[in-house]
Design an enzyme around this catalytic site. Structure first.
Site, short mmCIF file in Angstrom:
data_model
loop_
_atom_site.label_atom_id
_atom_site.label_comp_id
_atom_site.label_asym_id
_atom_site.label_seq_id
_atom_site.Cartn_x
_atom_site.Cartn_y
_atom_site.Cartn_z
N SER A 4 41.48 49.44 37.49
CA SER A 4 40.05 49.70 37.30
C SER A 4 39.83 50.93 36.42
CB SER A 4 39.36 49.97 38.63
OG SER A 4 39.46 48.87 39.49
N TYR A 17 29.57 46.71 27.42
CA TYR A 17 30.40 46.01 26.43
C TYR A 17 29.54 45.54 25.27
CZ TYR A 17 33.59 42.78 24.28
OH TYR A 17 34.36 42.14 23.36
N TYR A 73 31.37 35.52 27.07
CA TYR A 73 30.94 36.66 27.90
C TYR A 73 29.74 36.26 28.75
CZ TYR A 73 31.06 41.61 29.11
OH TYR A 73 31.20 42.80 29.77
P1 NAI Z 1 36.96 46.16 38.03
O1 NAI Z 1 36.91 44.74 38.48
O2 NAI Z 1 38.14 46.95 38.36
O3 NAI Z 1 35.63 46.92 38.51
C1 NAI Z 1 34.39 46.31 38.79
C2 NAI Z 1 33.90 46.92 40.07
O4 NAI Z 1 32.56 46.51 40.42
C3 NAI Z 1 34.78 46.55 41.28
O5 NAI Z 1 35.30 47.73 41.88
C4 NAI Z 1 33.82 45.84 42.20
O6 NAI Z 1 34.16 45.97 43.56
C5 NAI Z 1 32.51 46.55 41.84
N1 NAI Z 1 31.34 45.86 42.39
C6 NAI Z 1 31.03 44.53 42.28
N2 NAI Z 1 29.90 44.27 42.97
C7 NAI Z 1 29.48 45.46 43.52
C8 NAI Z 1 28.38 45.84 44.34
N3 NAI Z 1 27.47 44.95 44.75
N4 NAI Z 1 28.26 47.14 44.71
C9 NAI Z 1 29.18 48.05 44.33
N5 NAI Z 1 30.24 47.75 43.53
C10 NAI Z 1 30.40 46.48 43.15
O7 NAI Z 1 36.79 46.06 36.44
P2 NAI Z 1 36.50 47.16 35.29
O8 NAI Z 1 36.88 46.51 34.02
O9 NAI Z 1 37.12 48.46 35.63
O10 NAI Z 1 34.92 47.25 35.31
C11 NAI Z 1 34.21 48.47 35.30
C12 NAI Z 1 33.04 48.42 34.34
O11 NAI Z 1 33.52 48.39 33.00
C13 NAI Z 1 32.12 47.20 34.51
O12 NAI Z 1 30.78 47.59 34.30
C14 NAI Z 1 32.58 46.32 33.36
O13 NAI Z 1 31.61 45.38 32.96
C15 NAI Z 1 32.81 47.39 32.30
N6 NAI Z 1 33.58 46.97 31.12
C16 NAI Z 1 34.78 46.32 31.29
C17 NAI Z 1 35.47 45.87 30.19
C18 NAI Z 1 36.75 45.10 30.37
O14 NAI Z 1 37.17 44.39 29.44
N7 NAI Z 1 37.39 45.22 31.51
C19 NAI Z 1 34.99 46.07 28.81
C20 NAI Z 1 33.75 46.81 28.74
C21 NAI Z 1 33.07 47.21 29.88
#
Ligand code: NAI
Length: 271
Positions: A21, A150, A160
């Site tokens: 994450s 993103y 997406y």
């Molecule tokens: P990740 O899956 O590790 O993190 C997403 C988090 O959102 C998880 O910890 C999940 O438990 C949490 N979550 C979901 N529903 C929730 C709720 N109701 N209340 C509280 N938390 C909740 O994935 P990542 O990639 O670290 O995602 C973090 C951010 O980065 C997101 O906003 C994602 O859209 C953004 N992002 C990710 C990219 C990628 O390619 N991985 C690219 C650009 C942006």
């Protein structure tokens, strides 16, 4: 390397699910730079996640909160300021989820209950978080709030799906709330638009492997990693960026300004 950039600063980090994450890497680096924080995630994610290990490593407490639930957010913010001993200097919103993406529904065939759920989790939760912080006057002057986004908010990436719309909404909330937070409380609000990154949320996007390779070959510096994203976030939490606000900041190795790279072009040129 520690520059003690965040010494004496307190905050909340949302969204560390596992060691991939972006929020996880950010928590490790904030700790390295002397910042103190509370970790939070949705109760259901916490049961699956390894967040306890991160909490131990960084000396942080965990307070579960569903970021779409105002009571949870109120409880989180009250407890966090109590535990940390004062108002907050930084908040990371690192949350995203689309039910349509998860269940393989195409953009042209949305289940609107799922659309609404994904919108609430991925976008409105940012407004709810900021509104709760604002009403409780929980941010210190010159504090910094960051959410992750993103580029599908600006350009078309068909797979997406409805996350593109959620991200556009999220970026707009950053500007709109950033105005009130800036003028009334001297707090800055920005979004970081990150390269595709191999995390649980990222890999949920259909065709992610192709997607990430394409972006890497298109970018002048290659894709930005989760670690590099964490480094960039630190600068926004530090006092070195006090007048940066209402911005959507691309952290993508230059991808957003590319037309085509020679590497990608070479695949289309016949020898
Ligand atoms: P990740 O899956 O590790 O993190 C997403 C988090 O959102 C998880 O910890 C999940 O438990 C949490 N979550 C979901 N529903 C929730 C709720 N109701 N209340 C509280 N938390 C909740 O994935 P990542 O990639 O670290 O995602 C973090 C951010 O980065 C997101 O906003 C994602 O859209 C953004 N992002 C990710 C990219 C990628 O390619 N991985 C690219 C650009 C942006």
């Amino acid at each position: 390397m520690s520059y003690n950039l965040l010494k004496g600063k307190r905050g909340i980090i949302f969204g560390a699910l596992d060691e991939n994450s972006i929020a996880w890497k950010t928590a490790e680096k904030v700790h390295e730079q002397g910042g103190k924080f509370v970790l939070t995630n949705a109760p259901v994610a916490m049961r699956m996640g390894a967040i306890k290990e991160l909490a131990e490593k960084t000396g942080a407490e965990i307070i579960p909160a569903d970021a779409t639930n105002i009571e949870d957010l109120e409880n989180l913010i009250e407890k966090a300021t109590e535990i940390l001993g004062g108002k907050l200097d930084f908040v990371l919103h690192s949350i995203g989820m689309s039910v349509n993406v998860r269940k393989g529904k195409r953009y042209t065939d949305q289940n609107y209950d799922w659309t609404a759920k994904g919108w609430d989790v991925s976008a409105v939760s940012f407004h709810k978080t900021m509104q709760t912080l604002y009403k409780k006057d929980a941010m210190n002057e010159w504090g910094s709030i960051v959410a992750l986004t993103y580029m599908a908010a600006q350009r078309v990436f068909p797979d997406y799906n409805d996350m593109a719309d959620n991200k556009a909404y999220l970026e707009s909330i950053a500007r709109s709330f950033g105005y009130f937070f800036g003028t009334e409380k001297k707090v800055r609000v920005n979004t970081i638009s990150q390269s595709p990154t191999p995390t649980t949320a990222g890999q949920g996007v259909k065709g992610f492997d192709g997607f990430i390779k394409y972006a890497d070959e298109m970018s002048a510096l290659g894709n930005a990693t989760a670690d590099e994203c964490a480094d960039y976030t630190l600068t926004l939490f530090s006092d070195l960026t006090k007048k940066v606000t209402l911005q959507n900041l691309f952290h993508d190795g230059g991808f957003s300004n590319m037309g085509v790279s020679q590497k990608v072009m070479s695949r289309f040129i016949e020898e």
